[in-house]
Scaffold this active site. Structure first.
Site, PDB file in Angstrom:
ATOM      1  CG  HIS A   1      -3.109  -2.120  -0.269  1.00 47.45           C
ATOM      2  ND1 HIS A   1      -1.943  -2.175  -0.991  1.00 47.45           N
ATOM      3  CD2 HIS A   1      -3.978  -2.941  -0.913  1.00 47.45           C
ATOM      4  CE1 HIS A   1      -2.101  -2.991  -2.034  1.00 47.45           C
ATOM      5  NE2 HIS A   1      -3.334  -3.471  -2.005  1.00 47.45           N
TER       6      HIS A   1
ATOM      7  CG  ASP B   1       1.141  -1.013   0.084  1.00 48.54           C
ATOM      8  OD1 ASP B   1       0.605  -1.400   1.139  1.00 48.54           O
ATOM      9  OD2 ASP B   1       0.677  -1.239  -1.054  1.00 48.54           O
TER      10      ASP B   1
ATOM     11  CB  SER C   1      -2.474  -6.445  -3.103  1.00 43.79           C
ATOM     12  OG  SER C   1      -3.006  -5.496  -3.979  1.00 43.79           O
TER      13      SER C   1
END
Length: 269
Positions: A75, A128, A224
């Site tokens: 992402h 992810d 992230s």
């Protein structure tokens, strides 16, 4: 980190955020400054074009798993974070060995190749992961990935998450790398916390959950793709969750062992 519904908000906050003070760097969602010598594999994804010059243009984290191979979250390279396809980000760089993002140390390395998992599901957050091949090899020591049967994944293991992201959940971003101690949690705890909603759905086969029952220590926006480490081995990549450090809402990570086939196929060593 955090839910995909907040990814764009996190990216906007990165653009607007003022440099964090040195005092603020000393406490981050229950964390503390990380020692560069003990985390040479923690890297930053940056773009001045998209995120300005503050903090080297950092927008996500990553992990050096080979001298020319970095893994991060899928992402991080999506439109919700970048605002456009990653192929159009002309100055996408991986910053290696720069603990202080307001400084000039380390290496800003161009990207030679990017593989984003085509099976990444933005609804459940499953899959992810992405693999970045650097234009040149770097001298920094890569981290070893814990295999599927490694006891580093066992519930109760003390783990450490690293990143330059939001320190409080309100847009106060760190300039220096910091770390926070969390515990690996049972899959049943994570499944109860995330049975399936707009935030995501916990999938034990490809995800790992870590945090504290009372909250207070966690990753957040901007972290992230960064590493979750147990006993010097990579066990997860910061992926998603609800809020930052909330009780009953632990952080969810891409299980590191699920990365191994992609690294073998798309990594450069």
């Amino acid at each position: 980190m955090r839910p995909t519904v907040r990814a764009a908000l996190g990216a906007l906050a990165l653009i607007l955020a003022v440099p964090a003070s040195a005092a603020a760097d000393e406490s981050v969602v229950g964390g503390k400054p990380a020692r560069p010598s003990q985390s040479p594999w923690a890297v930053a994804l940056t773009s001045h074009q998209r995120f300005g010059n503050q903090r080297s243009g950092q927008f996500c984290g990553g992990v050096l798993v080979g001298h020319a191979t970095v893994v991060t979250a899928a992402h991080c390279l999506g439109r919700e974070v970048l605002g456009l396809p990653w192929q159009e980000v002309r100055d996408l760089r991986v910053v290696v060995g720069r603990n202080n993002l307001t400084g000039k140390g380390g290496h800003e390395v161009k990207v030679a190749k990017v593989w984003v998992n085509p099976r990444y599901n933005s609804w459940t957050n499953e899959g992810d992961m992405a693999v970045i091949t650097l234009e040149k090899r770097v001298p920094n020591r890569p981290i070893r990935i814990a295999g599927p049967d490694d006891d580093a994944y066992l519930p109760g293991r003390a783990a450490t998450v690293y990143g330059w992201g939001d320190m409080t959940g309100d847009g106060s971003y760190a300039s220096r790398l910091r770390s926070a101690r969390v515990n690996v949690l049972r899959d049943s705890v994570c499944a109860r916390a995330y049975p399936g909603s707009a935030d995501g759905m916990y999938k034990a086969a490809s995800m790992l959950c870590a945090g504290e029952p009372k909250g207070g220590r966690d990753a957040c926006q901007g972290d992230s793709g960064g590493p979750l480490v147990v006993h010097g081995r990579l066990v997860g990549l910061v992926s998603w969750g609800t809020g930052c450090g909330r009780p009953g809402s632990p952080g969810v990570y891409t299980r590191a062992s699920a990365l191994l086939p992609a690294i073998l196929e798309h990594g450069a060593g």
